[in-house]
Scaffold this motif. Sequence first.
Motif, PDB file in Angstrom:
ATOM      1  N   GLN A   1       0.815  -1.221   0.000  1.00  0.00           N
ATOM      2  CA  GLN A   1       0.000   0.000   0.000  1.00  0.00           C
ATOM      3  C   GLN A   1       0.842   1.261   0.000  1.00  0.00           C
ATOM      4  O   GLN A   1       0.330   2.350  -0.255  1.00  0.00           O
ATOM      5  CB  GLN A   1      -0.948  -0.007   1.197  1.00  0.00           C
TER       6      GLN A   1
ATOM      7  N   PRO B   1      -6.964  -3.430  -0.284  1.00  0.00           N
ATOM      8  CA  PRO B   1      -8.126  -3.081   0.538  1.00  0.00           C
ATOM      9  C   PRO B   1      -9.212  -4.155   0.508  1.00  0.00           C
ATOM     10  O   PRO B   1      -9.919  -4.348   1.497  1.00  0.00           O
ATOM     11  CB  PRO B   1      -8.638  -1.774  -0.080  1.00  0.00           C
TER      12      PRO B   1
ATOM     13  N   GLY C   1     -15.409  -3.091   0.051  1.00  0.00           N
ATOM     14  CA  GLY C   1     -14.140  -3.504  -0.548  1.00  0.00           C
ATOM     15  C   GLY C   1     -14.221  -3.418  -2.063  1.00  0.00           C
ATOM     16  O   GLY C   1     -13.305  -2.915  -2.718  1.00  0.00           O
TER      17      GLY C   1
ATOM     18  N   ASN D   1     -16.145  -1.489  -3.837  1.00  0.00           N
ATOM     19  CA  ASN D   1     -16.128  -0.070  -4.188  1.00  0.00           C
ATOM     20  C   ASN D   1     -14.690   0.440  -4.256  1.00  0.00           C
ATOM     21  O   ASN D   1     -14.286   1.113  -5.199  1.00  0.00           O
ATOM     22  CB  ASN D   1     -16.956   0.710  -3.159  1.00  0.00           C
ATOM     23  N   GLN D   2     -13.887   0.079  -3.244  1.00  0.00           N
ATOM     24  CA  GLN D   2     -12.496   0.531  -3.238  1.00  0.00           C
ATOM     25  C   GLN D   2     -11.723  -0.078  -4.390  1.00  0.00           C
ATOM     26  O   GLN D   2     -10.886   0.588  -5.004  1.00  0.00           O
ATOM     27  CB  GLN D   2     -11.849   0.148  -1.921  1.00  0.00           C
TER      28      GLN D   2
ATOM     29  N   MET E   1     -12.522   1.912  -7.472  1.00  0.00           N
ATOM     30  CA  MET E   1     -11.907   3.237  -7.496  1.00  0.00           C
ATOM     31  C   MET E   1     -10.398   3.143  -7.740  1.00  0.00           C
ATOM     32  O   MET E   1      -9.840   3.897  -8.525  1.00  0.00           O
ATOM     33  CB  MET E   1     -12.166   3.980  -6.182  1.00  0.00           C
ATOM     34  N   LEU E   2      -9.748   2.207  -7.038  1.00  0.00           N
ATOM     35  CA  LEU E   2      -8.304   2.064  -7.228  1.00  0.00           C
ATOM     36  C   LEU E   2      -7.982   1.593  -8.642  1.00  0.00           C
ATOM     37  O   LEU E   2      -6.998   2.014  -9.239  1.00  0.00           O
ATOM     38  CB  LEU E   2      -7.731   1.088  -6.202  1.00  0.00           C
TER      39      LEU E   2
ATOM     40  N   ASP F   1     -18.196   5.389  -8.363  1.00  0.00           N
ATOM     41  CA  ASP F   1     -18.209   5.417  -6.897  1.00  0.00           C
ATOM     42  C   ASP F   1     -19.633   5.390  -6.361  1.00  0.00           C
ATOM     43  O   ASP F   1     -19.997   4.575  -5.524  1.00  0.00           O
ATOM     44  CB  ASP F   1     -17.485   6.674  -6.427  1.00  0.00           C
TER      45      ASP F   1
ATOM     46  N   LYS G   1     -21.494   2.462  -4.350  1.00  0.00           N
ATOM     47  CA  LYS G   1     -21.948   2.755  -2.984  1.00  0.00           C
ATOM     48  C   LYS G   1     -23.452   2.512  -2.851  1.00  0.00           C
ATOM     49  O   LYS G   1     -23.919   2.044  -1.813  1.00  0.00           O
ATOM     50  CB  LYS G   1     -21.616   4.192  -2.613  1.00  0.00           C
TER      51      LYS G   1
ATOM     52  N   GLN H   1     -12.295  13.045  -3.359  1.00  0.00           N
ATOM     53  CA  GLN H   1     -11.569  11.838  -3.002  1.00  0.00           C
ATOM     54  C   GLN H   1     -11.597  10.799  -4.121  1.00  0.00           C
ATOM     55  O   GLN H   1     -10.718   9.960  -4.212  1.00  0.00           O
ATOM     56  CB  GLN H   1     -12.201  11.233  -1.753  1.00  0.00           C
ATOM     57  N   THR H   2     -12.624  10.864  -4.958  1.00  0.00           N
ATOM     58  CA  THR H   2     -12.720   9.868  -6.022  1.00  0.00           C
ATOM     59  C   THR H   2     -11.894  10.263  -7.241  1.00  0.00           C
ATOM     60  O   THR H   2     -11.720   9.456  -8.138  1.00  0.00           O
ATOM     61  CB  THR H   2     -14.177   9.684  -6.458  1.00  0.00           C
TER      62      THR H   2
END
Lengths: 345, 753
Positions: free
Chosen positions: B188, B221, B267, B269-270, B273-274, B321, B325, B603-604
Amino acid sequence: MTAQPVIAARNVWKLFGPDPKRYFSSLQGGESFEKIQAAGYIAGVRDVSLEVAKGEMLVVMGLSGSGKSTLVRCFSRLHEITAGTIEVEGQDIAKLDERGLIELRRRKMGMVFQSFGLLPHRTVLENVAFPLEMRGQDRHERRKRALEVIELVGLAGREEYFPRELSGGQQQRVGIARSLAIEPDIWFLDEPFSALDPLIRREMQDEFLRLQELLGKTIVFITHDFDEALRLADRIAIMKDGAVEQIDTPDRIVMDPQTEYVRKFTEEIEKSRVVMAESLMIDLAQLNGQSMAGDPVKSNRTIHELARLLINDQRPVFPVADESGQIIGGLHRQSALDVLLGEEK
Amino acid sequence: MMTEQAASNRKQVALALAVAAVAIAIIKLFTPLVDLRLPEGQGLLPWADALDSFFNFIKGDIQNERFGLMHITRWISEGPLEFLLDTTANLMYGKNRWPKIGPVPWPAIVASVGVLAYWLGGWRLTFLALGTLLWTALIGQWDLAMQTLSVLVVAAPIAFFIGLLLGIASWKSSRVERVLKPILAVLQTLPFFTYLLPAVIFFKVGPTAGAVATIVYAMPPMILMTALGLKSVSSEVVDAGYMSGSSRWQMLTRVYLPSARTEILVGLNQVIMLCLAMVVLTAFIGMPGLGAKLLAMMNSFKIGRSFEIGVTIVLLAVMLDRLSKAWVMKQPEHFEKSTPWWKKHWALLTGLTLFIGFIGIAQLSADAPHYTLTEGKKQGNVLQYMWGISDEVHRTQGLSQGKSIDKAIKAFLEIDSVQATTNWIRGFLIVDVLIPFRNFLLSLPVPTIVLLVAAAGYLVGGLRSALVAGGFFVMVAVSGWWDRSVITLYTVVSAVTLAMIIGLPLAIWAARGAAPPLTLKSGVGPFLSGLAGWIFTKIPLALLAAVVAGSYHFFSGQSETMNFLAPQSVSLYLFVGVFLLLCFLVRNWRRDSVMLAIVDTAQTFPSFVYLIPAIMLFGINDVAVIFSILIFTLVPLLRYTIEGLRGVPPEMTEAADMSGASRMQKLFNVQLPLALPTIAIGFNQAIMFAFFMVIIAAFIGTQDLGQELQRTLAGTDLGKNFVLGICVALMALTFDHIIMRWADQRKAALGLN
């Protein structure tokens, strides 16, 4: 009674900590809860021996942390015990392999939980049918059976709801229905009504008594509420720090507490509501022919229920009759009044 | 709990270490011998070469037929992985590969995503999804976006499943967890360039390497969230599962996994995004798509087009995102008995109908002439344009306004006052702050910095932490990249410090909640601050209104004939009208909610996007680097500070009020001390973000580790790449260790948790 007990626990210990088995072998027996705690272990269950007979309702009573939930989880082997033996219908459950244990739970045991333990992603119907699904019953059959139990607990019409759409009382009805779906012989209830409002709790207790009348299961019922225990139990086991302080029928616990701890519990209780005519009754043989004229009182009436009679009727001894009307003993008016009003100082 | 005695002991040892550090720095003024500095690029040992031969050994050699890892990875990348990527590429943008039926017409995709959005989250989400996709198509970036997404739809599910499996494994076995934990911590913090080169070497240049790097990057994540979710399933649900006679497999699939649904979907969702962030960044190893285009545009300084691509990336990110969500939040709902089947499955049916319908339309219109919008307009028929683009929209048909934006930005930057301001900031920061600070850090002897770090470690965590922190920096020192590491550190520290200076007051101000009423009664000061607050809460509304008016402006094709801001411009009045309407509709927004909404959206954003305004304002120099890191790190700082302040239990602030504390007294004596652990977590995140961004900023031109890392991408210098990456990770991990340790202790001391 010589019939085999359904559950028989002998010298059961359950210690929590880094290496309970080794620590246990260093114990002499009889160590206090505090001493065990100082060694870095928690004594969940401390040297408990008891038996539950077929069709009996044993209520395990204790404050939080007294080990009552741990004990019932030992009976169902959700916890592995540290020492002692637990036999269910004569079978030592510690000796069962994984398959055997799963079978036992699929055929014989049902359990109800304090916070319901419902699966949030399943409807009422799917939750109730869950144990049937686990043992591989076909879809049609399990649906039929699930609908039956849902009907039984009074939730008909809500089969398609999800747990979050129900009130607490309704959720617990689902929990009860689920535990009954496989028609278990043994029914564990872990503080089933503690998370509910007082009014609902009362209603659910009535409902529970009705079900028990209907089904006649062998029951281990956990509660921290002494009134609830008195109301439901055939026998009560009072626990403190993992050990059983006293195990007895409700009226004997109230009339004859064995330890200081139990006495404290009974102090606040109105004894007349618990004690029945039968338990104050004196055998015919010991009455020495004292006169017992007039109408008899029923043996299963509490002193409280007899209060009006006791005050208005001046007879020194009342005859006591059993269910069939047969006179089986006599009740001294004075001793009954002592229970009703407290002994004269 | 730490005793008083131990605490004071710690302070003394830490102080002693710090004094020793300073002493060494002073001695260095007289003799440079104490500065145990290795020449740049030469480690104590030839780490890079050693790593290289190690990698060469496990890699195997395809030409000389020595079997190794490479055979396996190449088989994967040329076999199943390439097959999957080719399939999605064909379907989404018509790459000429099996099954050769693509591309799916864009209106069909737009419509089905729209229905999905409605099913998941109602009209607002539909609006967002349709807006995003229509923008993408009509601005002429549909193909680019699909190139990017075609990798994402392969990488995200794979990362999800591998992450899920590893998460289950680390939950089941504490041994696996012990092994995985440090690996994940390093993963990370490892700069993304370090993911890229091994991916290229083992998995071929192009989409396959990009997909692999993305999968590895997005996985951690997912593993953590899965393990967390499984651990937090209520014990009664677990007991109920066992009492129902579930076997182990039944427990996992019917009890644990469904009960951990929320965490697992978080998880996911992350992961999504990543994946998006990384897919954009894989432009550095030649992956086509939005990232590559953005990189090219920024290279040739076409800010307008870069800006448009940036907006597309941001919109896609926000859309993905919010969609995922909404899926997390969506709870199953029951249907009454005897609901007809089409009512239960209406979303699926509508989606399918529209999908097939639009494919049909595309078939019919396939031969229609492809007008650009202006041509369509000249023929007096916009419908013809619409008909023309209903199967494919080409770049030339897009409504891109890149050139006009370029002009506008140039005009804006040429305004004297703007130029003067940016010049002054740039000059002041570089000459008076940044360069002196950098030179100071570089002049410090190596042992001084190591000892200072160790002292900080000792203060928060005793000997163990001191050894970890100091040890990590020693490793950096012996790697042979000390100077570049220090420059990286300098950039990070400067940017985060500036972010703190700006972010903390802003967050405290925002956390105060509702703005004071706008009256002149209590004087000019409160009125001005009230006005500022009022304006602040209207920013999102103004943006929304600008989007509406802007799209009208573009679609009506008036941009050439009429200026947006001209008095006779319809668009301007539209903007004002929409803005006022929105102001009327949402009157009572609180400052903190608005700030959190902005921060959540920011943040996204994939990190790359933050470079655009930095370059725009400050050109290509250190200030732009620091500025891009600064706005990137503001996001976690603001978020955690606001949440920390809001999380202060109300009975404590009430107690302060009843003790007669003034606002400032309350802030400094009650709110800030209690919020400090949470703020520290935000600070930690800010530093991690900064270490991430500083590497990307190598693109602007830095002299730090990132620059060196970026250079390795051109070759096959796997060993050097790894050493550099580890240096970044070690520094980041040191900060992470010290700050998190401190925050945990504060929390325990305050009795939070």
